[in-house]
Scaffold this motif. Structure first.
Motif, short mmCIF file in Angstrom:
data_model
loop_
_atom_site.label_atom_id
_atom_site.label_comp_id
_atom_site.label_asym_id
_atom_site.label_seq_id
_atom_site.Cartn_x
_atom_site.Cartn_y
_atom_site.Cartn_z
N PRO A 112 0.83 -1.20 0.00
CA PRO A 112 0.00 0.00 0.00
C PRO A 112 0.86 1.25 0.00
O PRO A 112 1.97 1.28 0.52
CB PRO A 112 -0.80 -0.12 1.30
CG PRO A 112 0.05 -0.97 2.19
CD PRO A 112 0.74 -1.94 1.27
N THR A 113 0.32 2.31 -0.58
CA THR A 113 1.01 3.59 -0.57
C THR A 113 0.94 4.21 0.82
O THR A 113 0.17 3.77 1.67
CB THR A 113 0.36 4.54 -1.59
OG1 THR A 113 -0.99 4.79 -1.18
CG2 THR A 113 0.35 3.93 -2.99
N ALA A 114 1.76 5.24 1.03
CA ALA A 114 1.78 5.90 2.34
C ALA A 114 0.42 6.52 2.66
O ALA A 114 -0.06 6.45 3.80
CB ALA A 114 2.88 6.97 2.36
N ARG A 115 -0.23 7.11 1.63
CA ARG A 115 -1.55 7.72 1.88
C ARG A 115 -2.57 6.68 2.29
O ARG A 115 -3.34 6.89 3.23
CB ARG A 115 -2.01 8.45 0.63
CG ARG A 115 -3.38 9.10 0.78
CD ARG A 115 -3.80 9.84 -0.48
NE ARG A 115 -2.88 10.93 -0.77
CZ ARG A 115 -2.99 11.72 -1.84
NH1 ARG A 115 -3.97 11.52 -2.72
NH2 ARG A 115 -2.13 12.71 -2.02
N LEU A 116 -2.56 5.53 1.60
CA LEU A 116 -3.51 4.48 1.94
C LEU A 116 -3.24 3.92 3.33
O LEU A 116 -4.15 3.60 4.09
CB LEU A 116 -3.45 3.36 0.89
CG LEU A 116 -4.40 2.17 1.09
CD1 LEU A 116 -5.85 2.66 1.15
CD2 LEU A 116 -4.23 1.14 -0.01
N THR A 117 -1.95 3.80 3.67
CA THR A 117 -1.60 3.29 5.00
C THR A 117 -2.14 4.20 6.09
O THR A 117 -2.73 3.73 7.07
CB THR A 117 -0.07 3.17 5.12
OG1 THR A 117 0.43 2.28 4.12
CG2 THR A 117 0.31 2.65 6.50
N TRP A 118 -1.95 5.51 5.93
CA TRP A 118 -2.47 6.44 6.93
C TRP A 118 -3.99 6.41 6.99
O TRP A 118 -4.59 6.53 8.06
CB TRP A 118 -1.98 7.86 6.63
CG TRP A 118 -0.59 8.11 7.13
CD1 TRP A 118 0.54 8.27 6.39
CD2 TRP A 118 -0.19 8.20 8.50
NE1 TRP A 118 1.63 8.45 7.20
CE2 TRP A 118 1.22 8.43 8.51
CE3 TRP A 118 -0.87 8.12 9.71
CZ2 TRP A 118 1.94 8.58 9.68
CZ3 TRP A 118 -0.14 8.26 10.90
CH2 TRP A 118 1.25 8.48 10.87
N THR A 119 -4.63 6.24 5.83
CA THR A 119 -6.10 6.14 5.82
C THR A 119 -6.57 4.94 6.61
O THR A 119 -7.52 5.01 7.40
CB THR A 119 -6.61 6.04 4.37
OG1 THR A 119 -6.20 7.20 3.64
CG2 THR A 119 -8.14 5.94 4.35
N LEU A 120 -5.90 3.79 6.42
CA LEU A 120 -6.27 2.58 7.16
C LEU A 120 -6.03 2.76 8.65
O LEU A 120 -6.82 2.30 9.48
CB LEU A 120 -5.46 1.39 6.64
CG LEU A 120 -5.80 0.90 5.22
CD1 LEU A 120 -4.86 -0.22 4.81
CD2 LEU A 120 -7.25 0.42 5.18
N VAL A 121 -4.95 3.45 9.02
CA VAL A 121 -4.67 3.67 10.44
C VAL A 121 -5.77 4.53 11.07
O VAL A 121 -6.27 4.24 12.17
CB VAL A 121 -3.29 4.35 10.62
CG1 VAL A 121 -3.11 4.82 12.06
CG2 VAL A 121 -2.19 3.38 10.23
N ILE A 122 -6.19 5.59 10.36
CA ILE A 122 -7.23 6.47 10.90
C ILE A 122 -8.55 5.74 11.02
O ILE A 122 -9.26 5.84 12.03
CB ILE A 122 -7.37 7.72 10.00
CG1 ILE A 122 -6.09 8.57 10.09
CG2 ILE A 122 -8.58 8.55 10.41
CD1 ILE A 122 -6.06 9.73 9.11
N VAL A 123 -8.91 4.97 9.96
CA VAL A 123 -10.17 4.22 9.99
C VAL A 123 -10.16 3.20 11.13
O VAL A 123 -11.15 3.03 11.85
CB VAL A 123 -10.41 3.52 8.64
CG1 VAL A 123 -11.59 2.55 8.74
CG2 VAL A 123 -10.71 4.56 7.56
N THR A 124 -9.03 2.52 11.31
CA THR A 124 -8.93 1.54 12.40
C THR A 124 -9.09 2.20 13.76
O THR A 124 -9.77 1.68 14.65
CB THR A 124 -7.58 0.81 12.33
OG1 THR A 124 -7.44 0.19 11.05
CG2 THR A 124 -7.48 -0.24 13.42
#
Length: 283
Positions: A112-124
């Motif tokens: 995953p890209t850095a943006r997608l990784t941060w999105t997943l962290v926030i959603v989690t």
């Protein structure tokens, strides 16, 4: 052999707590009306419990308490039923969560890209917070929620308690003497949940009042318990036929309300608006 297979399939089909409660009621020869009379829970809510459709109940806060009251009425172990309902609530919450695709770290093309990784962290993090709030609100009324609600009620009631201590009871009907044994009657203006707390703040008894339904508080309750409700505007309190007025702000949990006639009348007198004498005119 065929009969044994049918019986086994029937047992496997009973996977929800509501099915177990319904079968126990039918085995005891009780109707929903009989259980409603024993528990003071409306038949509509009892049907929802039997279907394990907890969304139809007034709030998840009371799901476990209602289920335990049902279990007592049909001679089932209430602690076991309460634990089973909590598990079902937790399973329903997990089942409603979105599923995310797992990435294989060994495949660089699918990292995953850095943006997608941060999105997943926030959603989690948001999901974890929402789950924590749900767990806090889903415990039955006599556990952690009661303690938190008690603290909130004490803070919200502190100003009114101080005002009641400094404002003397007014003369007239609101401040008139009341008999110590005057009947205390609770009437549902709309459907309302009420509870009775002991000296330690633990809710020992609770019930639901339908619109127009009245409940005369037993003398033993007046001496031993205090009143709590989360919808004060839906409850009318009278002492010897005298309406004591609102017992708290609308849609706010109130608790620790003394049921003694003198205290209720004094509370009504303290909350009555002060009157200002008309100015004198010179002629």
């Amino acid at each position: 052999m065929a009969d044994e297979e049918v019986a086994e399939q029937g047992e496997l089909a009973i996977t929800r707590t509501g099915d177990r409660l319904r079968l126990a009621r039918e085995a005891a020869g009780l109707s929903l009306a009989d259980v409603a009379t024993r528990t003071r829970i409306t038949q509509r809510h009892l049907k929802a419990i039997e279907k394990s459709d907890f969304s139809e109940l007034p709030g998840r806060t009371y799901v476990t308490g209602f289920a335990r009251a049902y279990a007592r009425a049909v001679d089932l172990p209430e602690a076991e039923i309460g634990a089973s309902v909590r598990r079902e609530l937790e399973e329903d919450e997990h089942g409603s969560r979105p599923l995310y695709e797992a990435y294989e770290p060994t495949d660089p093309a699918r990292l995953p890209t850095a943006r997608l990784t941060w999105t997943l962290v926030i959603v989690t993090a948001l999901l974890a917070s929402a789950y924590g709030v749900w767990r806090f609100l889903s415990v039955e009324p006599d556990e952690a929620l009661i303690a938190a609600q008690n603290r909130a009620a004490e803070e919200s009631e502190a100003p009114s308690t101080a005002a009641a201590a400094t404002v003397p009871a007014k003369a007239g009907p609101a401040g008139a003497a009341v008999a110590a044994d005057a009947p205390v009657v609770l009437t549902g203006v709309s459907e309302v949940w009420i509870g009775f707390d002991d000296a330690t703040g633990k809710t020992e008894n609770w019930r639901t009042l339908d619109p127009g339904e009245t409940y005369q508080v037993p003398p033993a309750y007046i001496e031993q318990f205090t009143l709590r409700t989360s919808i004060p505007q839906a409850l009318k309190v009278t002492v010897g036929g005298r309406d004591v007025g609102a017992i708290g702000p609308a849609d706010t949990l109130v608790k620790g309300i003394s049921l003694k006639p003198a205290d209720l009348v004094a509370r009504a007198g303290a909350s009555a608006p002060a009157t200002t004498p008309a100015p004198k005119t010179n002629r």
